[in-house]
Design a protein around this motif. Structure first.
Motif, mmCIF file in Angstrom:
data_model
loop_
_atom_site.group_PDB
_atom_site.id
_atom_site.type_symbol
_atom_site.label_atom_id
_atom_site.label_comp_id
_atom_site.label_asym_id
_atom_site.label_seq_id
_atom_site.Cartn_x
_atom_site.Cartn_y
_atom_site.Cartn_z
ATOM 1 N N MET A 1 0.838 -1.199 0.000
ATOM 2 C CA MET A 1 0.000 0.000 0.000
ATOM 3 C C MET A 1 0.873 1.250 0.000
ATOM 4 O O MET A 1 1.773 1.382 0.806
ATOM 5 N N ASN A 2 0.611 2.145 -0.943
ATOM 6 C CA ASN A 2 1.338 3.401 -1.025
ATOM 7 C C ASN A 2 0.651 4.433 -0.145
ATOM 8 O O ASN A 2 -0.491 4.807 -0.383
ATOM 9 N N THR A 3 1.302 4.905 0.888
ATOM 10 C CA THR A 3 0.668 5.822 1.838
ATOM 11 C C THR A 3 0.913 7.281 1.491
ATOM 12 O O THR A 3 0.338 8.168 2.104
ATOM 13 N N SER A 4 1.781 7.560 0.531
ATOM 14 C CA SER A 4 2.002 8.946 0.123
ATOM 15 C C SER A 4 0.879 9.383 -0.808
ATOM 16 O O SER A 4 0.042 8.594 -1.223
ATOM 17 N N THR A 5 0.839 10.676 -1.120
ATOM 18 C CA THR A 5 -0.183 11.184 -2.033
ATOM 19 C C THR A 5 -0.043 10.523 -3.396
ATOM 20 O O THR A 5 1.019 10.537 -4.004
ATOM 21 N N ARG A 6 -1.120 9.933 -3.859
ATOM 22 C CA ARG A 6 -1.101 9.228 -5.135
ATOM 23 C C ARG A 6 -1.716 10.079 -6.237
ATOM 24 O O ARG A 6 -2.544 10.955 -5.988
ATOM 25 N N ILE A 7 -1.322 9.779 -7.452
ATOM 26 C CA ILE A 7 -1.857 10.440 -8.626
ATOM 27 C C ILE A 7 -2.850 9.502 -9.299
ATOM 28 O O ILE A 7 -2.496 8.387 -9.684
ATOM 29 N N TRP A 8 -4.090 9.966 -9.419
ATOM 30 C CA TRP A 8 -5.157 9.164 -10.009
ATOM 31 C C TRP A 8 -5.508 9.697 -11.395
ATOM 32 O O TRP A 8 -5.503 10.910 -11.632
ATOM 33 N N ASP A 81 -0.438 6.622 -10.336
ATOM 34 C CA ASP A 81 -0.488 5.525 -9.360
ATOM 35 C C ASP A 81 -1.753 4.686 -9.477
ATOM 36 O O ASP A 81 -1.724 3.480 -9.229
ATOM 37 N N VAL A 82 -2.866 5.329 -9.810
ATOM 38 C CA VAL A 82 -4.140 4.613 -9.906
ATOM 39 C C VAL A 82 -4.836 5.009 -11.203
ATOM 40 O O VAL A 82 -5.098 6.196 -11.436
ATOM 41 N N LEU A 83 -5.101 4.029 -12.040
ATOM 42 C CA LEU A 83 -5.893 4.242 -13.254
ATOM 43 C C LEU A 83 -7.275 3.660 -13.029
ATOM 44 O O LEU A 83 -7.407 2.498 -12.638
ATOM 45 N N VAL A 84 -8.306 4.465 -13.283
ATOM 46 C CA VAL A 84 -9.685 4.001 -13.167
ATOM 47 C C VAL A 84 -10.351 4.112 -14.532
ATOM 48 O O VAL A 84 -10.620 5.218 -15.009
ATOM 49 N N ASN A 85 -10.603 2.984 -15.163
ATOM 50 C CA ASN A 85 -11.318 2.963 -16.434
ATOM 51 C C ASN A 85 -12.811 2.909 -16.140
ATOM 52 O O ASN A 85 -13.387 1.832 -15.952
ATOM 53 N N ASN A 86 -13.415 4.086 -16.082
ATOM 54 C CA ASN A 86 -14.810 4.197 -15.691
ATOM 55 C C ASN A 86 -15.738 4.559 -16.845
ATOM 56 O O ASN A 86 -16.903 4.197 -16.842
#
Length: 280
Positions: A1-8, A81-86
């Motif tokens: 788990m990455n606890t730093s600020t993530r880029i979505w 850091d996080v890709l959401v294909n919505n």
């Protein structure tokens, strides 16, 4: 788990689950880039959580534009850091009623656009040796129903591709989660949906009846998008995120019933299934 600020990076944040997820992630301190098809929607998204949400114009079916969006994010933030294909939509109509153009556009948006976006971001995640891909699927990706056959097909395809991709990514410290909501109070069954132009009267008692039910309950669905967003964040923040995350009692009950029925049929026909090998 990455606890730093993530880029979505979240596609399709004009409303519904995409917007709810963007807001929740930003309120939890993340930086969220959200894509929108109309440039006039960007300002409102920028103001959703000021300093945390940033809108980018994108039609997910324009694969060249996908590359540009990813490059813009990398130029500004240096990572994803996080890709959401919505982004996606529902196509309503019995299988025979659908034109090839209607069917192809459903697959283009719900499957091939997701594939293109995923392929565009994967080199970044591989280089980082970290990241999480969230594929917004549906309970309809595990259980089909009348009237939404091509929507089912697009989500079944997404499920198969993503299940294979999750295995490919295991050694690279990159997670993948298929999010499978049931009916949530969004505009999916309302103005966001597309209906087949052709109508065949013989299907009025099957697909027709189901589609009338779907449209009559639009805006009254039991699922709360804000709660769904919190559930998705729990999965992303987990040290052991799930491959599949069903959302809502309707989805959980329906998919469990599907698997129960499948297993019963397997058992009933087991002898026939097994009696297909060469005699040694």
């Amino acid at each position: 788990m990455n606890t730093s600020t993530r880029i979505w990076l979240i596609t399709g944040v004009s409303g519904g689950l995409g917007r709810a997820l963007a807001k929740e992630a930003a309120l939890q301190g993340e930086i969220v880039y959200g894509t929108l098809r109309k440039p006039e929607q960007i300002t409102a998204f920028n103001e959703l959580v000021p300093g945390k949400t940033f809108g980018l114009e994108l039609d997910v079916n324009n694969h060249g534009q996908i590359k540009s969006v990813v490059e813009q994010i990398m130029a500004k933030s240096g990572r994803i850091d996080v890709l959401v294909n919505n982004a996606g939509y529902g196509l309503f109509g019995a299988i025979e009623e659908l034109s090839m153009d209607e069917a192809r556009m459903q697959m283009e948006t719900n499957f091939f656009a997701v594939l293109a976006m995923t392929q565009a971001v994967l080199p970044i995640l591989r280089k980082q040796r970290s990241g999480h891909i969230l594929q917004i699927s549906s309970m309809s990706g595990l259980r089909a129903n009348s009237g939404t056959g091509l929507y089912n097909a697009s989500k079944f395809a997404l499920e198969g591709m993503s299940e294979a991709l999750a295995l490919e990514l295991q050694p690279l410290n990159i997670h993948l989660t298929l999010v499978e909501p049931g009916p949530f109070r969004t505009d999916w069954a309302g103005t966001s949906s597309v209906s087949a132009k052709n109508k065949i009267e013989d299907y009025e008692l099957s697909s027709g009846a189901r589609l009338r039910l779907l449209q009559s309950t639009s805006g009254k669905q039991p699922g709360n998008p804000a709660k769904a967003a919190k559930a998705i964040l729990l999965a992303v923040n987990s040290d052991h995120p799930p491959l599949r995350l069903l959302l809502g009692k309707v989805a959980l009950d329906a998919v469990r019933d599907k698997f129960k029925t499948v297993e019963e049929e397997f058992s009933k026909w087991e002898a026939v299934s097994l009696d297909t090998s060469f005699e040694e």
